[in-house]
Motif scaffolding. Sequence first.
Motif, PDB file in Angstrom:
ATOM      1  N   ALA A 246      85.711  10.532  65.588  1.00 36.18           N
ATOM      2  CA  ALA A 246      84.839  10.864  64.456  1.00 36.18           C
ATOM      3  C   ALA A 246      85.391  10.277  63.164  1.00 36.18           C
ATOM      4  O   ALA A 246      84.646   9.703  62.352  1.00 36.18           O
ATOM      5  CB  ALA A 246      84.694  12.374  64.340  1.00 36.18           C
ATOM      6  N   LEU A 247      86.716  10.413  62.956  1.00 36.77           N
ATOM      7  CA  LEU A 247      87.320   9.855  61.749  1.00 36.77           C
ATOM      8  C   LEU A 247      87.277   8.328  61.755  1.00 36.77           C
ATOM      9  O   LEU A 247      87.091   7.695  60.713  1.00 36.77           O
ATOM     10  CB  LEU A 247      88.765  10.343  61.617  1.00 36.77           C
ATOM     11  CG  LEU A 247      88.935  11.808  61.194  1.00 36.77           C
ATOM     12  CD1 LEU A 247      90.399  12.209  61.230  1.00 36.77           C
ATOM     13  CD2 LEU A 247      88.356  12.044  59.797  1.00 36.77           C
ATOM     14  N   LEU A 248      87.466   7.734  62.946  1.00 40.35           N
ATOM     15  CA  LEU A 248      87.358   6.282  63.052  1.00 40.35           C
ATOM     16  C   LEU A 248      85.960   5.810  62.688  1.00 40.35           C
ATOM     17  O   LEU A 248      85.778   4.830  61.958  1.00 40.35           O
ATOM     18  CB  LEU A 248      87.702   5.837  64.485  1.00 40.35           C
ATOM     19  CG  LEU A 248      89.170   5.610  64.796  1.00 40.35           C
ATOM     20  CD1 LEU A 248      89.353   5.367  66.280  1.00 40.35           C
ATOM     21  CD2 LEU A 248      89.719   4.445  63.999  1.00 40.35           C
ATOM     22  N   GLN A 249      84.968   6.520  63.200  1.00 40.72           N
ATOM     23  CA  GLN A 249      83.571   6.196  62.904  1.00 40.72           C
ATOM     24  C   GLN A 249      83.314   6.298  61.403  1.00 40.72           C
ATOM     25  O   GLN A 249      82.643   5.461  60.807  1.00 40.72           O
ATOM     26  CB  GLN A 249      82.645   7.157  63.666  1.00 40.72           C
ATOM     27  CG  GLN A 249      81.203   6.708  63.741  1.00 40.72           C
ATOM     28  CD  GLN A 249      80.927   5.918  65.007  1.00 40.72           C
ATOM     29  OE1 GLN A 249      81.835   5.292  65.542  1.00 40.72           O
ATOM     30  NE2 GLN A 249      79.700   5.943  65.470  1.00 40.72           N
ATOM     31  N   MET A 250      83.883   7.321  60.802  1.00 38.78           N
ATOM     32  CA  MET A 250      83.709   7.528  59.366  1.00 38.78           C
ATOM     33  C   MET A 250      84.333   6.389  58.566  1.00 38.78           C
ATOM     34  O   MET A 250      83.762   5.913  57.583  1.00 38.78           O
ATOM     35  CB  MET A 250      84.324   8.871  58.977  1.00 38.78           C
ATOM     36  CG  MET A 250      83.812   9.437  57.669  1.00 38.78           C
ATOM     37  SD  MET A 250      84.462  11.095  57.368  1.00 38.78           S
ATOM     38  CE  MET A 250      83.602  12.033  58.625  1.00 38.78           C
ATOM     39  N   LYS A 251      85.515   5.942  59.000  1.00 39.23           N
ATOM     40  CA  LYS A 251      86.175   4.835  58.302  1.00 39.23           C
ATOM     41  C   LYS A 251      85.361   3.546  58.427  1.00 39.23           C
ATOM     42  O   LYS A 251      85.254   2.770  57.477  1.00 39.23           O
ATOM     43  CB  LYS A 251      87.592   4.622  58.865  1.00 39.23           C
ATOM     44  CG  LYS A 251      88.653   5.473  58.196  1.00 39.23           C
ATOM     45  CD  LYS A 251      90.027   5.078  58.676  1.00 39.23           C
ATOM     46  CE  LYS A 251      91.106   5.706  57.808  1.00 39.23           C
ATOM     47  NZ  LYS A 251      91.193   5.085  56.473  1.00 39.23           N
ATOM     48  N   PRO A 260      83.059   6.135  49.987  1.00 42.26           N
ATOM     49  CA  PRO A 260      84.399   6.596  50.346  1.00 42.26           C
ATOM     50  C   PRO A 260      84.361   7.664  51.437  1.00 42.26           C
ATOM     51  O   PRO A 260      83.430   8.476  51.492  1.00 42.26           O
ATOM     52  CB  PRO A 260      84.939   7.171  49.029  1.00 42.26           C
ATOM     53  CG  PRO A 260      84.114   6.539  47.965  1.00 42.26           C
ATOM     54  CD  PRO A 260      82.752   6.333  48.556  1.00 42.26           C
ATOM     55  N   THR A 261      85.373   7.679  52.295  1.00 37.82           N
ATOM     56  CA  THR A 261      85.447   8.702  53.353  1.00 37.82           C
ATOM     57  C   THR A 261      85.560  10.097  52.746  1.00 37.82           C
ATOM     58  O   THR A 261      85.064  11.071  53.323  1.00 37.82           O
ATOM     59  CB  THR A 261      86.660   8.444  54.270  1.00 37.82           C
ATOM     60  OG1 THR A 261      87.839   8.318  53.469  1.00 37.82           O
ATOM     61  CG2 THR A 261      86.467   7.184  55.094  1.00 37.82           C
ATOM     62  N   SER A 262      86.184  10.205  51.591  1.00 40.52           N
ATOM     63  CA  SER A 262      86.312  11.510  50.934  1.00 40.52           C
ATOM     64  C   SER A 262      84.943  12.086  50.585  1.00 40.52           C
ATOM     65  O   SER A 262      84.734  13.303  50.663  1.00 40.52           O
ATOM     66  CB  SER A 262      87.165  11.395  49.669  1.00 40.52           C
ATOM     67  OG  SER A 262      86.595  10.459  48.757  1.00 40.52           O
ATOM     68  N   VAL A 263      83.994  11.209  50.250  1.00 47.55           N
ATOM     69  CA  VAL A 263      82.632  11.655  49.941  1.00 47.55           C
ATOM     70  C   VAL A 263      81.944  12.112  51.223  1.00 47.55           C
ATOM     71  O   VAL A 263      81.278  13.152  51.257  1.00 47.55           O
ATOM     72  CB  VAL A 263      81.825  10.528  49.258  1.00 47.55           C
ATOM     73  CG1 VAL A 263      80.351  10.921  49.119  1.00 47.55           C
ATOM     74  CG2 VAL A 263      82.416  10.200  47.904  1.00 47.55           C
ATOM     75  N   MET A 264      82.100  11.339  52.294  1.00 42.83           N
ATOM     76  CA  MET A 264      81.451  11.690  53.558  1.00 42.83           C
ATOM     77  C   MET A 264      82.028  12.977  54.149  1.00 42.83           C
ATOM     78  O   MET A 264      81.351  13.701  54.875  1.00 42.83           O
ATOM     79  CB  MET A 264      81.605  10.534  54.567  1.00 42.83           C
ATOM     80  CG  MET A 264      80.679   9.374  54.278  1.00 42.83           C
ATOM     81  SD  MET A 264      80.751   8.122  55.572  1.00 42.83           S
ATOM     82  CE  MET A 264      82.199   7.204  55.087  1.00 42.83           C
ATOM     83  N   ARG A 293      85.912   2.563  72.859  1.00 43.22           N
ATOM     84  CA  ARG A 293      87.118   3.216  72.357  1.00 43.22           C
ATOM     85  C   ARG A 293      87.891   3.870  73.508  1.00 43.22           C
ATOM     86  O   ARG A 293      87.304   4.358  74.461  1.00 43.22           O
ATOM     87  CB  ARG A 293      86.756   4.259  71.310  1.00 43.22           C
ATOM     88  CG  ARG A 293      86.070   3.669  70.077  1.00 43.22           C
ATOM     89  CD  ARG A 293      85.586   4.768  69.150  1.00 43.22           C
ATOM     90  NE  ARG A 293      84.882   4.245  67.996  1.00 43.22           N
ATOM     91  CZ  ARG A 293      83.600   3.932  67.981  1.00 43.22           C
ATOM     92  NH1 ARG A 293      82.869   4.078  69.068  1.00 43.22           N
ATOM     93  NH2 ARG A 293      83.038   3.464  66.889  1.00 43.22           N
ATOM     94  N   LEU A 294      89.195   3.863  73.340  1.00 45.15           N
ATOM     95  CA  LEU A 294      90.074   4.490  74.321  1.00 45.15           C
ATOM     96  C   LEU A 294      91.188   5.167  73.546  1.00 45.15           C
ATOM     97  O   LEU A 294      91.722   4.595  72.592  1.00 45.15           O
ATOM     98  CB  LEU A 294      90.655   3.445  75.276  1.00 45.15           C
ATOM     99  CG  LEU A 294      91.697   3.920  76.296  1.00 45.15           C
ATOM    100  CD1 LEU A 294      91.065   4.877  77.296  1.00 45.15           C
ATOM    101  CD2 LEU A 294      92.309   2.730  77.024  1.00 45.15           C
ATOM    102  N   GLY A 295      91.545   6.372  73.936  1.00 45.76           N
ATOM    103  CA  GLY A 295      92.630   7.037  73.238  1.00 45.76           C
ATOM    104  C   GLY A 295      92.832   8.451  73.720  1.00 45.76           C
ATOM    105  O   GLY A 295      91.899   9.244  73.745  1.00 45.76           O
TER     106      GLY A 295
END
Length: 436
Positions: A246-251, A260-264, A293-295
Amino acid sequence: MRNLKKRLEVKRLKNSNALVTDRLVDLPVSNLHLELSVLHILLFYKHRQKDIIKLELDDFYNYGTQLIYKEFKRIVDDGKVIDPATIHMGILGLPTYKDVVGANGFDSDLDRYIAELKKIAQQRKIQRLSYDATVKVKEGKDPLEIRSWQISELEKIKAESFESIKEQNYKVNDELMAELERDEFFGIDSGYSKLDYAIRGFTNGTLTIVGGTPGVGKTTWLLNIVNHVCKKDKKVLYISLEMSYALLQMKLISIMTGVPTSVMMSTRKNIGENSWKEITRALNKLATYKLYRLGKSETTVIDIENTINTLGGFDIIFVDYLQLLSSSGQSRSRYEAISDISRSLKKLSTKHNIPIIVVASINRAYKDNPDKKPSISDLRDSGNIEYDADTILFLHRASSFRDYDDTEDEMTSDEFEHHAELIIAKNRYGMANKSI
């Protein structure tokens, strides 16, 4: 009655021998029309003339086509183009040359025609082998000697029926020529023009290490490249061991929209309508990317290879980051584990012929270096990375370890805060020790 039977038996044997002799004196198999068509394509489709290296003199049976093949080969070997202006007058006057000009064939037919021509050439060799065996019998050679000779000769023909080393080289040459004739860089371009010019893009079969301290912006920089590559319709595998999907998608959305990610990460009411529209548009665009994606907490190089095999290969792979991968072996120390992972990633890139870009941590002590910039010796946990990697890059921000000094820095405070430098510390196939 006995004499009559003897005469009949002699007559039968004579007839039998006559049949065998008839088979041996038959003309070897050939296809003149096919030989003419192959030469016709080489003459009239200049971009296929390099394919003459796939042919040999024995592939042609007709004396006239052999002469023309040798002349065409001479011209190509001299680095010239096959053309009436470069063909010897004696060849131009041959009736067979006129037949070549009048033959049929298109450039797309050439590979199929060559394969058929080589098949017929092998059939001729088998015919010749049968004839030579009969001659050896008539010469009174020992049967075991003839048998051994036949097996040896048949094995040669059998080997030729499979893809030979020479034919593999032809394929490699074709691929290389296609790469050399391309309008873009040899490898996959990153979107950073200065970097692409220096390393010629991320090349298949190479391992690139991107080093930097925490917070310097390695992941954001990497995702900028991911976004650029995905927009070019490349199939990408991104291994993230530090951040949720989710954070990767946001970035990625932040990179695509400028929001900015802070806004999202704030509430919906704090996101303006224009920004919301941009975010929605970016999400729709992301849905078209060939991004996988893999992780997980325990991810090994074997897991990465299994994903490659399961999903049918990738154009490029990104790993964020090296020190979080798990070793699949029984390493006695962290140094050995990272060495094993680094070596395995290099083998993986070569085996599957894809570029792999890996983020790696470096020691914070690099700020004590005389030039206050990171070097290869600052890579954490393993000295083997230096040998395994084809390219080593360092992302460097002076602002990450010291404050702005207006007497030292030739830029404003804001410029200093956002200024980043990419150092090419190693480049196996081009310029190194360069900052961009």
